[in-house]
Design a protein around this motif. Structure first.
Motif, PDB file in Angstrom:
ATOM      1  N   ASP A   1      50.240 -12.824  -0.451  1.00 33.58           N
ATOM      2  CA  ASP A   1      50.580 -12.902   0.978  1.00 33.58           C
ATOM      3  C   ASP A   1      51.369 -11.706   1.489  1.00 33.58           C
TER       4      ASP A   1
ATOM      5  N   LEU B   1      41.462 -17.529   9.381  1.00 36.37           N
ATOM      6  CA  LEU B   1      41.848 -18.875   8.985  1.00 36.37           C
ATOM      7  C   LEU B   1      43.294 -19.171   9.359  1.00 36.37           C
ATOM      8  N   LEU B   2      44.168 -18.184   9.202  1.00 37.70           N
ATOM      9  CA  LEU B   2      45.577 -18.407   9.486  1.00 37.70           C
ATOM     10  C   LEU B   2      45.850 -18.519  10.980  1.00 37.70           C
TER      11      LEU B   2
ATOM     12  N   ASP C   1      42.928 -26.843   9.528  1.00 32.93           N
ATOM     13  CA  ASP C   1      42.422 -25.598   8.968  1.00 32.93           C
ATOM     14  C   ASP C   1      43.549 -24.612   8.635  1.00 32.93           C
ATOM     15  N   TYR C   2      44.791 -25.005   8.867  1.00 37.96           N
ATOM     16  CA  TYR C   2      45.900 -24.077   8.664  1.00 37.96           C
ATOM     17  C   TYR C   2      46.412 -24.147   7.233  1.00 37.96           C
ATOM     18  N   TYR C   3      46.585 -22.978   6.613  1.00 39.16           N
ATOM     19  CA  TYR C   3      47.104 -22.915   5.255  1.00 39.16           C
ATOM     20  C   TYR C   3      48.293 -21.975   5.211  1.00 39.16           C
TER      21      TYR C   3
ATOM     22  N   LEU D   1      40.815 -14.063   5.922  1.00 34.53           N
ATOM     23  CA  LEU D   1      42.033 -14.844   5.870  1.00 34.53           C
ATOM     24  C   LEU D   1      42.746 -14.880   7.210  1.00 34.53           C
TER      25      LEU D   1
ATOM     26  N   ASN E   1      41.156 -24.561  -1.387  1.00 35.63           N
ATOM     27  CA  ASN E   1      40.620 -25.576  -0.477  1.00 35.63           C
ATOM     28  C   ASN E   1      39.258 -25.206   0.090  1.00 35.63           C
ATOM     29  N   LEU E   2      38.725 -24.061  -0.309  1.00 36.79           N
ATOM     30  CA  LEU E   2      37.372 -23.699   0.096  1.00 36.79           C
ATOM     31  C   LEU E   2      36.371 -24.642  -0.564  1.00 36.79           C
TER      32      LEU E   2
ATOM     33  N   GLU F   1      46.496 -21.358  -1.294  1.00 38.12           N
ATOM     34  CA  GLU F   1      46.177 -22.676  -0.738  1.00 38.12           C
ATOM     35  C   GLU F   1      44.850 -22.638   0.005  1.00 38.12           C
ATOM     36  N   TRP F   2      44.636 -21.553   0.751  1.00 40.45           N
ATOM     37  CA  TRP F   2      43.360 -21.400   1.458  1.00 40.45           C
ATOM     38  C   TRP F   2      42.200 -21.338   0.473  1.00 40.45           C
TER      39      TRP F   2
ATOM     40  N   TRP G   1      47.581 -17.692   0.911  1.00 40.93           N
ATOM     41  CA  TRP G   1      46.213 -17.371   0.529  1.00 40.93           C
ATOM     42  C   TRP G   1      45.712 -18.294  -0.562  1.00 40.93           C
TER      43      TRP G   1
END
Length: 229
Positions: A66, A7-8, A15-17, A4, A26-27, A22-23, A20
């Motif tokens: 989070d 990604l952040l 690619d920004y979420y 994570l 969207n996978l 939301e990430w 967690w």
């Protein structure tokens, strides 16, 4: 699986979420999931017995909501927590989507056709719903249920097929149609009838049986006359 934090911290806006959940949804391969309200996750009553089923439960729950760890973690432990968080979210998701709020979110996905369409010709592209064959995790992948023919199908995508069916449960599609009966499609009355040269298969079989009976009767009739000659 990318962690994570990676990604952040990406420089790409696409690619920004923000969180967690939301990430996760969207996978690639996670398109069947809806976002579970944080209020639902933070209510311990909704998570009854889940601490016994998920390794690193508390750290996984902190990640989902989070709450980043205050102390550094090894890459191995971080990856284990990430996997546990995905599993925990799936189990919470199965409970959430049969609540009033969860059903409403899944209804919108159903109306958009997010779960695909029934491959059966006579169902005329009826939207599908995800369903589990069992409520026990790690046994069967998710299947897709058609309310018109009332049958289940394998997802077309391998990534979807690898999603645990327990993350949707065995009751969800039927609960959705109970709560929103107006969206339940009428059963399909059309059935494919196999034919050979325009004749139904069972009709041909009947014709063959009749012909065989006629031959046997003819043999019986001509048998004695043949022996006398």
């Amino acid at each position: 699986m990318r962690l994570l934090n990676d990604l952040l911290s990406t420089d790409s806006d696409s690619d920004y979420y923000k969180c967690w959940i939301e990430w996760f949804i969207n996978l690639e391969g996670k398109e069947y999931f809806c976002d579970v309200d944080e209020e639902y996750i933070l209510d311990r009553f909704n998570l009854t017995n889940l601490p016994l089923e998920v390794p690193h439960y508390h750290k996984a729950l902190d990640l989902i909501t989070d709450r980043m760890p205050s102390t550094p973690l090894s890459d191995e432990l971080r990856e284990q927590i990430e996997q546990s968080a995905c599993h925990l979210y799936g189990l919470i998701h199965a409970r959430y989507i049969i609540t009033a709020r969860g059903l409403l979110k899944m209804l919108e996905k159903y109306k958009r056709g997010d779960f695909g369409m029934c491959p059966r010709v006579y169902c005329s592209q009826n939207p599908l719903l995800p369903v589990g064959i069992t409520d026990q995790p790690n046994i069967k992948g998710v299947k897709l249920y058609c309310g018109r023919c009332e049958d289940v199908y394998n997802p077309k995508s391998r990534k979807h097929a690898l999603v645990d069916g327990a993350y949707f449960g065995t009751s969800f599609p039927h609960m959705l149609f109970q709560v929103y009966p107006s969206i339940k499609p009428a059963p399909s009355e059309q059935r494919y009838v196999p034919r050979i040269f325009g004749f139904k298969i069972h009709k041909i079989a009947e014709l063959h049986r009749w012909q065989n009976r006629q031959r046997e009767e003819q043999k019986k009739r001509v048998g004695p006359a043949s022996s006398d000659s």
